[in-house]
Design a protein around this motif. Structure first.
Motif, PDB file in Angstrom:
ATOM      1  N   ASP A   1      -6.587  -5.526  -7.817  1.00 41.51           N
ATOM      2  CA  ASP A   1      -7.340  -6.522  -8.829  1.00 41.51           C
ATOM      3  C   ASP A   1      -8.355  -6.093  -9.296  1.00 41.51           C
ATOM      4  N   THR A   2      -9.469  -5.223  -8.691  1.00 37.91           N
ATOM      5  CA  THR A   2     -10.576  -4.577  -9.237  1.00 37.91           C
ATOM      6  C   THR A   2     -10.331  -3.543 -10.056  1.00 37.91           C
ATOM      7  N   ALA A   3      -9.412  -2.709  -9.853  1.00 35.04           N
ATOM      8  CA  ALA A   3      -9.161  -1.450 -10.654  1.00 35.04           C
ATOM      9  C   ALA A   3      -8.249  -1.931 -11.822  1.00 35.04           C
ATOM     10  N   ALA A   4      -7.538  -2.925 -11.832  1.00 33.47           N
ATOM     11  CA  ALA A   4      -6.523  -3.129 -12.969  1.00 33.47           C
ATOM     12  C   ALA A   4      -7.590  -3.449 -14.153  1.00 33.47           C
ATOM     13  N   GLY A   5      -7.092  -2.765 -15.168  1.00 32.57           N
ATOM     14  CA  GLY A   5      -7.895  -3.150 -16.331  1.00 32.57           C
ATOM     15  C   GLY A   5      -6.949  -3.305 -17.494  1.00 32.57           C
ATOM     16  N   HIS A   6      -7.212  -4.127 -18.598  1.00 29.32           N
ATOM     17  CA  HIS A   6      -6.308  -4.387 -19.446  1.00 29.32           C
ATOM     18  C   HIS A   6      -4.979  -4.727 -19.175  1.00 29.32           C
ATOM     19  N   GLY A   7      -5.000  -5.326 -17.836  1.00 29.76           N
ATOM     20  CA  GLY A   7      -3.470  -5.844 -17.520  1.00 29.76           C
ATOM     21  C   GLY A   7      -2.484  -4.632 -16.906  1.00 29.76           C
ATOM     22  N   LEU A   8      -3.354  -3.571 -16.482  1.00 27.26           N
ATOM     23  CA  LEU A   8      -2.542  -2.280 -16.334  1.00 27.26           C
ATOM     24  C   LEU A   8      -3.193  -1.698 -14.957  1.00 27.26           C
ATOM     25  N   LEU A   9      -2.437  -1.453 -13.846  1.00 28.70           N
ATOM     26  CA  LEU A   9      -2.998  -0.555 -12.754  1.00 28.70           C
ATOM     27  C   LEU A   9      -2.373   0.787 -12.688  1.00 28.70           C
ATOM     28  N   LEU A  10      -3.383   1.798 -12.561  1.00 26.40           N
ATOM     29  CA  LEU A  10      -2.754   3.211 -12.632  1.00 26.40           C
ATOM     30  C   LEU A  10      -3.263   3.467 -11.238  1.00 26.40           C
ATOM     31  N   VAL A  11      -2.220   4.194 -10.196  1.00 27.88           N
ATOM     32  CA  VAL A  11      -2.624   4.294  -8.884  1.00 27.88           C
ATOM     33  C   VAL A  11      -1.944   5.862  -8.517  1.00 27.88           C
ATOM     34  N   ASP A  12      -2.993   6.432  -7.860  1.00 34.45           N
ATOM     35  CA  ASP A  12      -2.572   7.839  -7.229  1.00 34.45           C
ATOM     36  C   ASP A  12      -3.078   8.039  -5.896  1.00 34.45           C
ATOM     37  N   ASN A  13      -2.688   9.248  -5.229  1.00 28.64           N
ATOM     38  CA  ASN A  13      -2.934   9.447  -3.805  1.00 28.64           C
ATOM     39  C   ASN A  13      -2.645   8.251  -2.847  1.00 28.64           C
ATOM     40  N   ILE A  14      -1.334   7.863  -2.817  1.00 29.77           N
ATOM     41  CA  ILE A  14      -1.178   6.860  -2.104  1.00 29.77           C
ATOM     42  C   ILE A  14      -0.269   7.184  -0.711  1.00 29.77           C
ATOM     43  N   GLU A  15      -0.634   8.468  -0.318  1.00 31.35           N
ATOM     44  CA  GLU A  15       0.038   9.098   1.186  1.00 31.35           C
ATOM     45  C   GLU A  15      -0.586   8.269   2.286  1.00 31.35           C
ATOM     46  N   LEU A  16      -1.626   7.617   2.216  1.00 32.01           N
ATOM     47  CA  LEU A  16      -2.320   6.988   3.278  1.00 32.01           C
ATOM     48  C   LEU A  16      -1.214   5.879   3.494  1.00 32.01           C
ATOM     49  N   LEU A  17      -0.705   5.148   2.638  1.00 29.64           N
ATOM     50  CA  LEU A  17       0.260   3.926   2.654  1.00 29.64           C
ATOM     51  C   LEU A  17       1.470   4.381   3.679  1.00 29.64           C
ATOM     52  N   PHE A  18       1.778   5.676   3.519  1.00 27.27           N
ATOM     53  CA  PHE A  18       2.922   6.130   4.420  1.00 27.27           C
ATOM     54  C   PHE A  18       2.478   6.216   5.892  1.00 27.27           C
ATOM     55  N   ASP A  19       1.264   6.134   6.592  1.00 28.15           N
ATOM     56  CA  ASP A  19       0.847   6.152   7.798  1.00 28.15           C
ATOM     57  C   ASP A  19       1.721   5.207   8.535  1.00 28.15           C
ATOM     58  N   ARG A  20       2.459   5.533   9.401  1.00 24.19           N
ATOM     59  CA  ARG A  20       3.375   4.479  10.128  1.00 24.19           C
ATOM     60  C   ARG A  20       2.690   3.366  10.979  1.00 24.19           C
ATOM     61  N   THR A  21       1.296   3.895  11.386  1.00 21.74           N
ATOM     62  CA  THR A  21       0.539   2.583  12.018  1.00 21.74           C
ATOM     63  C   THR A  21       0.294   1.421  11.046  1.00 21.74           C
ATOM     64  N   LEU A  22       0.277   1.627   9.786  1.00 19.61           N
ATOM     65  CA  LEU A  22      -0.139   0.554   9.009  1.00 19.61           C
ATOM     66  C   LEU A  22       1.196  -0.247   8.828  1.00 19.61           C
ATOM     67  N   ARG A  23       2.150   0.239   9.220  1.00 21.07           N
ATOM     68  CA  ARG A  23       3.450  -0.804   9.325  1.00 21.07           C
ATOM     69  C   ARG A  23       3.756  -1.571   7.951  1.00 21.07           C
ATOM     70  N   VAL A  24       3.690  -0.633   6.806  1.00 18.69           N
ATOM     71  CA  VAL A  24       4.096  -1.253   5.457  1.00 18.69           C
ATOM     72  C   VAL A  24       4.942  -0.177   4.755  1.00 18.69           C
ATOM     73  N   SER A  25       5.642  -0.745   3.873  1.00 17.22           N
ATOM     74  CA  SER A  25       6.373   0.320   2.867  1.00 17.22           C
ATOM     75  C   SER A  25       5.762   0.367   1.687  1.00 17.22           C
ATOM     76  N   PRO A  26       5.195   1.663   1.494  1.00 16.02           N
ATOM     77  CA  PRO A  26       4.677   1.947   0.319  1.00 16.02           C
ATOM     78  C   PRO A  26       5.350   1.381  -1.119  1.00 16.02           C
ATOM     79  N   LEU A  27       6.328   1.473  -1.280  1.00 17.76           N
ATOM     80  CA  LEU A  27       6.983   0.991  -2.058  1.00 17.76           C
ATOM     81  C   LEU A  27       6.937  -0.496  -2.402  1.00 17.76           C
ATOM     82  N   ASP A  28       7.095  -1.357  -1.266  1.00 18.09           N
ATOM     83  CA  ASP A  28       6.957  -2.786  -1.368  1.00 18.09           C
ATOM     84  C   ASP A  28       5.391  -3.037  -1.777  1.00 18.09           C
TER      85      ASP A  28
END
Length: 152
Positions: A77-104
């Motif tokens: 919400d903070t990073a999205a500008g002009h209704g667009l979100l650009l995302v990089d370096n998502i590898e942390l979301l694959f950490d199994r201890t976080l228990r999330v699906s990065p794609l979801d």
């Protein structure tokens, strides 16, 4: 290539999921393309590893998986500008201890705004993968609900 990506983003307007994944081998130019788009659209690129990692460090390990989606939403919400979100370096979301699906996690944001994200894995046999089979962080996803943009 940047004009083609901008057209893809514009084409997401009528869709429920407005997620564009940049697919390419390491060093193919995904981050550079996001940077170029960032400059043209005047929207910052959210470095998930840096921003989310910083926020998660303030939480006990046993509670991080409970907060990760909400923390990501706040960062988006903070990073999205002009209704667009650009995302990089998502590898942390694959950490199994976080228990999330990065794609979801990305798709949740793509319901409310276009999201362009660099996918750190590969597209193999019409499946999005991260890490090799047998690796502790290996994940395999259907690309349904995404728009794939190959970077070469």
């Amino acid at each position: 290539m940047i004009e083609e990506l901008e057209r893809k983003i514009a084409d997401t307007t009528p869709l429920n999921s407005k997620l564009v994944l940049l697919i390419g081998l390491p060093r193919s130019g995904k981050t550079a393309l996001l940077g170029q788009l960032s400059g043209r659209m005047k929207v910052p690129v959210l470095n998930v590893g840096l921003a989310l990692g910083r926020d998660l460090l303030g939480l006990p390990r046993t509670r991080r998986h409970l907060q990760v989606s909400e923390l990501f939403k706040g960062l988006a919400d903070t990073a999205a500008g002009h209704g667009l979100l650009l995302v990089d370096n998502i590898e942390l979301l694959f950490d199994r201890t976080l228990r999330v699906s990065p794609l979801d996690v990305l798709k949740a944001q793509a319901r409310v705004r276009p999201v362009v994200a660099a996918w750190p894995g590969e597209l193999r046999e019409n499946r999005l993968s991260y890490a090799v089979s047998g690796h502790p962080e290996h994940q395999d996803h259907s690309p349904d609900g995404t728009i794939l943009f190959e970077v070469r």
